[in-house]
Structure formats: structure tokens, C-alpha cells
Design a protein around this motif. Structure first.
Motif, short mmCIF file in Angstrom:
data_model
loop_
_atom_site.label_atom_id
_atom_site.label_comp_id
_atom_site.label_asym_id
_atom_site.label_seq_id
_atom_site.Cartn_x
_atom_site.Cartn_y
_atom_site.Cartn_z
N GLU A 57 27.21 34.95 44.47
CA GLU A 57 27.88 35.96 43.67
C GLU A 57 27.29 35.98 42.28
O GLU A 57 26.87 34.95 41.74
CB GLU A 57 29.38 35.66 43.59
CG GLU A 57 30.11 35.85 44.90
CD GLU A 57 31.59 35.63 44.78
OE1 GLU A 57 32.35 36.30 45.50
OE2 GLU A 57 32.01 34.78 43.96
N GLN A 90 36.16 39.88 35.29
CA GLN A 90 35.24 40.62 36.15
C GLN A 90 35.25 40.08 37.58
O GLN A 90 35.34 38.89 37.82
CB GLN A 90 33.83 40.58 35.58
CG GLN A 90 33.26 39.17 35.44
CD GLN A 90 31.87 39.16 34.82
OE1 GLN A 90 30.92 39.67 35.39
NE2 GLN A 90 31.76 38.59 33.63
N ARG A 91 35.13 41.03 38.54
CA ARG A 91 34.96 40.68 39.94
C ARG A 91 33.47 40.66 40.25
O ARG A 91 32.76 41.64 39.97
CB ARG A 91 35.66 41.69 40.84
CG ARG A 91 37.18 41.57 40.85
CD ARG A 91 37.75 42.46 41.93
NE ARG A 91 37.18 42.14 43.24
CZ ARG A 91 37.09 43.00 44.25
NH1 ARG A 91 37.49 44.25 44.11
NH2 ARG A 91 36.57 42.63 45.41
N ASP A 121 37.53 46.22 38.74
CA ASP A 121 38.49 46.42 39.82
C ASP A 121 39.14 47.78 39.61
O ASP A 121 38.69 48.57 38.76
CB ASP A 121 39.52 45.29 39.87
CG ASP A 121 40.30 45.11 38.57
OD1 ASP A 121 40.43 46.09 37.80
OD2 ASP A 121 40.80 44.00 38.33
#
Length: 242
Positions: free
Chosen positions: A135, A163-164, A15
Motif C-alpha cells: 500500500e 488518507q486511505r 474517502d
């Protein structure tokens, strides 16, 4: 002439905080710095969002900077909004029209270029996803050994836990016409990058005519060696202001 605004675009599994050290240094040098969210859905969503952000949040010249998949996004966003004058790629994809990330990594030796993606990624569905899309999260071992191996263990653990994710479809959606064909570009290549191997980074950067700097660092060189990214960004900004 006023200093250009620096817009920092993060990559997958990260991010805006991944740019903190770079942003702090640039702000100390007098630059206005913005770090928009990268939606990590696919370039046809992510690039228009960044372009809209730049158009609405900046005035005057802009240096657009991308890390990893963020490089894919800025390549497409730079022509869509704001007065973008230069591009900086940090351990990043620099795609040409029609290319997509999995294609670029194919045969490169990347730690992510494996026959079974579930050996390096944890996959999860998400609400309102296109049919079949999921995802992707990096497995913790991949973060520790291949993504951020030059950071302290505690920092690697934090990246793994916070984590994204990026969608799989983001990695199979092709790039549009590249902004680097009309804008000057700079590139920082991490020579110990296991995600986008250095030879792949160099090849893309050379094709774009970028001014290249190398640093002995992992895929997150802007975290482990922020001064190198700062120097490239300042060089890009200086080319605008003269």
C-alpha cells in the motif's frame, strides 16, 4: 422525468467525505446522491465493486462521477451495472483501454512521477496481498505542497493523517474498454493540479470528447471549489432529463 441518481466515486488517499460539499449541494437541488467506497485495490476489483453497487443501490438513470483514480474506476464500472447515462471526471484519469496510471503520469511533470517513489510515498505491506504488492501513502509534505495545497493548513493535516492508501498494483493494472466511447462525458480540470497535471487531464478529456471546465484549483478542486464540480454534474444530469 425523475432526476437521475448521482454516484460519487472517490480517488486514492481519500474517502467518501471528500465529496461532502458537492453532495450537500446536489441534495439541496433535489438529487439523490450515493457515495460508495472505492476499494483502491486495482481496477479489476474496484470497478466490479462499484458496478455491483450501482446495479443494486440505484434504479433509473445514473450519473457516475469519479475523482482522480476514481475516474479510472468509473471508466470501467459504467458498463458493468445500472443504467449509467453520463460520466463526470473531476481532476481525474480518463484512460483508454490498456493504459495504466503510472504510464499516464510518465513524463507528465506530476509530483508523483519521480525516479524513486519512496521520496513521495510511504510504502507498507498489507495482509493477503499479492506477492510484492504494497500500500502507498502520500508523505505529509506531498499532501501539503502538491495534493491539496489550496486548502487551509488544518484541512491538509487532516487529509495527511486520515488518507486511505492505494496499492501499487492499482497503478500498474491496465484499463479495460472505456465507457466514455459510448457515453457522454464532462470533465473538470484543476489548473493548479500537481498530481495529474492539467495538460494531461485536458488531453485525456479531449480524447474522450468531454465537455471541459477549468478551475484554478489543486488536485482536490471538489473540496476547494465544489460549485464547479456541481455545475458539471448538473449539466450531465440535465442532458439526461432534457
Amino acid at each position: 422525468m425523475a432526476l437521475p441518481t448521482i454516484v460519487l466515486v472517490h480517488g486514492a488517499w481519500a474517502d467518501g467525505s471528500s465529496w461532502d460539499a458537492v453532495s450537500t449541494d446536489l441534495q439541496a437541488k433535489g438529487y439523490a446522491v450515493l457515495t460508495p467506497p472505492n476499494l483502491l485495490r486495482r481496477v479489476t476489483v474496484d470497478a466490479p465493486y462499484v458496478a455491483s453497487f450501482v446495479a443494486q443501490r440505484t434504479s433509473g438513470p445514473v450519473v457516475l462521477v469519479g475523482h482522480s483514480y476514481g475516474g479510472f474506476v468509473i471508466t470501467n464500472a459504467a458498463t458493468g451495472g445500472g443504467d449509467v447515462r453520463a460520466l463526470v471526471y473531476v481532476d481525474a484519469f480518463v484512460p483508454d483501454e490498456g493504459e495504466f496510471t503510472f504510464q499516464i503520469l510518465g513524463g507528465s511533470g506530476s509530483a508523483l512521477d519521480v525516479p524513486d517513489p519512496t521520496t513521495v510515498l510511504d510504502l507498507a505491506g498489507y495482509p493477503d496481498s499479492p506477492e510484492g504488492d504494497v500500500e502507498a501513502f502520500l508523505k505529509p509534505a506531498v499532501v501539503h505542497e502538491h495534493f491539496a495545497q489550496d486548502l487551509p493548513e488544518a484541512d491538509r493535516a487532516l487529509i495527511a493523517s486520515s488518507q486511505r492508501p492505494i496499492t501499487l498494483s492499482a497503478n500498474t493494472t491496465p484499463s479495460g474498454p472505456p465507457a466514455w466511447k459510448r457515453l457522454p462525458s464532462w470533465a473538470v480540470v484543476g489548473t493548479e493540479d500537481h498530481v495529474i497535471p492539467p495538460a494531461t487531464q485536458r488531453s485525456m478529456a479531449e480524447r474522450a470528447g468531454a465537455t471541459i471546465t477549468e478551475v484554478e484549483a489543486s488536485h482536490v478542486s471538489m473540496v476547494s471549489h465544489p460549485s464547479v464540480a456541481v455545475e458539471a454534474i448538473v449539466a450531465a444530469a440535465s442532458s439526461i432529463t432534457g
